[in-house]
Scaffold this motif. Structure first.
Motif, PDB file in Angstrom:
ATOM      1  N   ASN A 204       0.823  -1.207   0.000  1.00 18.96           N
ATOM      2  CA  ASN A 204       0.000   0.000   0.000  1.00 18.96           C
ATOM      3  C   ASN A 204       0.855   1.254   0.000  1.00 18.96           C
ATOM      4  OD1 ASN A 204      -2.187   1.876   0.516  1.00 18.96           O
ATOM      5  ND2 ASN A 204      -1.545   1.837   2.656  1.00 18.96           N
ATOM      6  N   GLN A 209      -1.404  -1.243  -5.795  1.00 19.69           N
ATOM      7  CA  GLN A 209      -2.763  -1.538  -5.361  1.00 19.69           C
ATOM      8  C   GLN A 209      -3.153  -2.991  -5.588  1.00 19.69           C
ATOM      9  OE1 GLN A 209      -4.888   0.620  -3.719  1.00 19.69           O
ATOM     10  NE2 GLN A 209      -5.927  -1.309  -3.376  1.00 19.69           N
ATOM     11  N   CYS A 212      -1.459  -5.285  -3.198  1.00 19.66           N
ATOM     12  CA  CYS A 212      -2.030  -5.096  -1.867  1.00 19.66           C
ATOM     13  C   CYS A 212      -3.357  -5.838  -1.731  1.00 19.66           C
ATOM     14  CB  CYS A 212      -2.207  -3.601  -1.584  1.00 19.66           C
ATOM     15  SG  CYS A 212      -2.753  -3.236   0.086  1.00 19.66           S
ATOM     16  N   ASN A 291     -11.061  -2.099  -3.261  1.00 25.81           N
ATOM     17  CA  ASN A 291     -10.092  -1.532  -2.319  1.00 25.81           C
ATOM     18  C   ASN A 291     -10.356  -2.111  -0.939  1.00 25.81           C
ATOM     19  OD1 ASN A 291      -8.005   0.013  -1.467  1.00 25.81           O
ATOM     20  ND2 ASN A 291      -8.938   1.978  -1.968  1.00 25.81           N
ATOM     21  N   LEU A 331      -4.569   1.492   2.601  1.00 27.83           N
ATOM     22  CA  LEU A 331      -4.628   1.432   1.147  1.00 27.83           C
ATOM     23  C   LEU A 331      -4.817   2.801   0.551  1.00 27.83           C
ATOM     24  CD1 LEU A 331      -6.592  -1.499  -0.288  1.00 27.83           C
ATOM     25  CD2 LEU A 331      -4.292  -1.381   0.495  1.00 27.83           C
TER      26      LEU A 331
END
Length: 340
Positions: A204, A209, A212, A291, A331
């Motif tokens: 992050n 992304q 993560c 996310n 994040l």
């Protein structure tokens, strides 16, 4: 003092009825944990602290800079002796009455004073670079401890993975009453999930992304399976039921198992939070990029937004400001550079 020590170390509390402290003395044939060994924790903690400082300075920091993670923090508040004294000695969140008094004393408007306190609070929070270094240290530490635990505990065919962070009380209890194997197995089990959590946070901070997201899913699966599956089925079953048949209950046995059951209750609560975070992230991600940790909060890393500053920014700059200063420490939505 001698009477207090004799009462505290009463054999009938710590040990089964047919065992005495003399039976646990080290001999050429057998070695047992000794309570006085716990004194080594203090110098070892100092050594670990020094190792962490060296690691973060000469290993983690260069890695972070190589990933283009900035060392700069939030905007600093302009120096003001009166406001600084209020901030450090009285309150970091002044109420309306105090704000009005400071406004009259300094001849500043209330919104300016509110902005100063917001910026000053943000200065107390670590930068993204510092958080990356912290996560990289934890990632390395947990990975090493977990690998070490698996190497030396699986050779006895104990198919259990246990925990890295139990309370000091629980660890000490397991050592003093000669249940050290249970304590170390619990620590090992918890390290398995923590490795993935810190790796996800590193991804992050490095704005990777997709990586993560994958690491978070792996973390959730390992966390729930190990702490709601392995821990109660093998660990609690052994300490509660099998040990009852082997040595029978005694006072410290009850305390030890109550602590382990309370730990299982915490596992259930944490698993519920993880599942809830994942469900919220999936529902929010239907309209855009998934996310998973965006809905969770990390108070250390939240940068307080300024409503009056947002009002004067154009839409494009508002988006950039929220992306930089409004992240929650887990994040962001920026992809890794190689994913453009």
């Amino acid at each position: 003092m001698a009477g207090i020590l004799a009462w505290f170390w009463n054999e009938r509390f710590w040990l089964p009825h047919n065992v005495t402290w003399a039976d646990l003395k080290n001999t050429d044939e057998a070695t047992f944990p000794q309570a006085e060994d716990l004194y080594l924790a203090c110098p070892l903690a100092c050594c670990m602290f020094m190792i962490r400082l060296v690691f973060e300075r000469f290993i983690a920091r260069p890695c972070a800079l190589g990933l283009k993670i900035q060392a700069s923090g939030p905007q600093k508040a302009q120096p003001n002796a009166i406001l600084e004294k209020v901030f450090t000695a009285i309150t970091k969140h002044p109420d309306e009455k105090r704000l009005e008094g400071l406004s009259k004393q300094l001849d500043w408007d209330v919104r300016t004073i509110q902005r100063w306190f917001r910026q000053r609070r943000n200065q107390e929070k670590p930068s993204t670079l510092a958080r990356f270094c912290e996560s990289m240290w934890r990632f390395t530490f947990y990975l090493y401890i977990f690998t070490y635990g698996v190497r030396f505990l699986k050779k006895d065919f104990l198919l259990m993975f246990l925990h890295h962070v139990v309370t000091i009380c629980l660890i000490s209890f397991s050592y003093v009453n000669n249940m050290a194997r249970v304590g170390t197995l619990v620590m090992c089990l918890h390290d398995a999930a923590d490795v993935l959590l810190e790796a996800a946070k590193m991804a992050n901070y490095g704005k990777c992304q997709r990586l993560c997201n994958v690491l978070f899913v792996m973390f959730a699966l390992v966390f729930i399976s190990s702490r709601l599956g392995v821990y109660p089925v093998w660990i609690l079953n052994s300490t509660v039921f099998e040990s009852w048949e082997i040595v029978g209950p005694y006072p410290s046995w009850w305390v030890f198992n109550v602590l382990l059951v309370l730990l299982q209750a915490l596992h259930t609560f944490w698993s519920y939070l993880i599942v809830r975070i994942a469900c919220r992230a999936i529902s929010r991600g239907k309209a855009g990029k998934w996310n998973p940790l965006h809905v969770s909060k990390d108070d250390r890393s939240d940068i307080e937004s300024s409503s009056d500053e947002d009002e004067v920014l154009p839409p494009s700059q508002k988006h950039q400001t929220n992306g930089t200063n409004g992240t929650n420490g887990y994040l962001s939505s920026s992809p890794c550079p190689d994913e453009h």
